[in-house]
Design an enzyme around this catalytic site. Structure first.
Site, PDB file in Angstrom:
ATOM      1  N   ASP A 114      -2.777  -1.310  10.354  1.00  0.00           N
ATOM      2  CA  ASP A 114      -3.039  -1.317   8.913  1.00  0.00           C
ATOM      3  C   ASP A 114      -3.727  -2.589   8.431  1.00  0.00           C
ATOM      4  O   ASP A 114      -4.204  -2.638   7.290  1.00  0.00           O
ATOM      5  CB  ASP A 114      -1.732  -1.156   8.127  1.00  0.00           C
ATOM      6  CG  ASP A 114      -1.164   0.245   8.211  1.00  0.00           C
ATOM      7  OD1 ASP A 114      -1.868   1.151   8.688  1.00  0.00           O
ATOM      8  OD2 ASP A 114       0.002   0.425   7.802  1.00  0.00           O
ATOM      9  N   LYS A 148       0.848  -1.202   0.000  1.00  0.00           N
ATOM     10  CA  LYS A 148       0.000   0.000   0.000  1.00  0.00           C
ATOM     11  C   LYS A 148       0.875   1.241   0.000  1.00  0.00           C
ATOM     12  O   LYS A 148       2.059   1.217   0.368  1.00  0.00           O
ATOM     13  CB  LYS A 148      -0.922   0.024   1.220  1.00  0.00           C
ATOM     14  CG  LYS A 148      -0.226   0.008   2.586  1.00  0.00           C
ATOM     15  CD  LYS A 148       0.279   1.360   3.083  1.00  0.00           C
ATOM     16  CE  LYS A 148       0.905   1.283   4.452  1.00  0.00           C
ATOM     17  NZ  LYS A 148       1.553   2.568   4.866  1.00  0.00           N
TER      18      LYS A 148
END
Length: 296
Positions: free
Chosen positions: A137, A12
């Site tokens: 996350d 990401k």
């Protein structure tokens, strides 16, 4: 049908990271985070076994029980009352200590794979709680869409399925990288103003890539640059390359990324970073999906 699975685990980048100088009872800071998956993947192979085991390729000097995948599989098995008798092999392509979410996406991929094997929806609240407990996350990677996460960056507030895929190049300088813990400790010593999330949310809702690039910000970036000065060199170099619309530290570093006008420009920048400067690089695009699970 084989019970062996292959699960992709995407990296990401953070289009917006706004850290607040306030920590919760878990020790996590309040964070406004907008993340996009990118087409750089680790890969997990999950096979039946007589016990839970995890190995990494290439190997790292870390006790198996401390690996995020082992912790996720163990915690999920206990939360669901299942027996995690699997051998999990992690093929690493996402560099560690880079702010690209490697340990978190690997954990999410393990969770998704086990959910498939155990016929449990990943939206089950027990699954979400396990993901949050493993790392801030991890829940994002269960969703995969470009998303705004609040709380400690672990609570889905809004997703943006209509954001177009954008060409991206990721560059990481040589060195050991920056750990998230070290970056947050440095941030605490000199907190940076927390940027307003609203302009980025407006741009995402409109699917306006120009405005998204204009609003990209990361107030944890200065801490990362202090810990790894080469990040500043990377960012300065990226900002001067043809076609770069914006460049930013990803998460806590040490990788930085740039969104470009075309895929060809991203590829050219990646080649120059690697061939001329000796930096690790990847050219690709943002994605709109999390881990992909396939039976082998």
């Amino acid at each position: 049908m084989s019970r062996e699975l292959k699960v992709t685990a995407p990296a990401k980048v953070n289009l917006h990271l706004g850290v607040h100088p306030v920590a919760d009872e878990r020790g996590y800071h309040r964070v406004d985070s907008v993340m996009c998956a990118v087409d750089l993947h680790d890969e997990l192979i999950i096979s039946p076994s007589d016990r839970l085991s995890v190995e990494m390729e290439p190997p790292v000097d870390l006790p198996m029980e401390q690996n995020s995948v082992f912790r996720a599989a163990d915690a999920l098995s206990r939360a669901l009352g299942r027996d995690a008798r699997f051998a999990i092999r992690i093929v690493k392509r996402i560099p560690i200590c880079s702010g690209l979410g490697g340990p978190s996406t690997d954990a999410a991929a393990a969770i998704m794979g086990l959910c498939r094997l155990w016929h449990v929806p990943p939206t089950d609240e027990r699954v979400i709680e396990v993901a949050r407990a493993i790392g801030a996350d991890v829940p994002f990677f269960l969703y995969g869409l470009p998303s705004y996460l609040a709380g400690a960056g672990d609570i889905l507030a809004e997703s943006f399925p209509d954001v177009p895929r954008m060409p991206v190049v990721i560059v990481r300088p040589e060195g050991d990288g920056v750990s998230a813990g070290a970056a947050y400790k440095r941030f605490d010593a000199r907190p940076q103003p927390t940027p307003d999330i609203q302009p980025m949310l407006d741009a995402l809702r409109a699917g306006d890539c120009d405005e998204i690039c204009q609003r990209a910000v990361n107030n944890l970036g200065p801490a990362a640059r202090e810990l790894e000065p080469a990040i500043t060199e990377v960012l300065s170099w990226l900002s001067g390359q043809d076609g770069v619309r914006c460049s930013l530290v990803s998460g806590s570093g040490s990788a930085s990324f740039a969104i470009t006008e075309t895929a060809e420009q991203a590829a050219a920048i990646a080649r120059a970073a690697s061939d001329q400067l000796g930096w690790w690089s990847h050219a690709g695009s943002t994605e709109n999906s999390g881990p992909i699970v396939n039976f082998l």
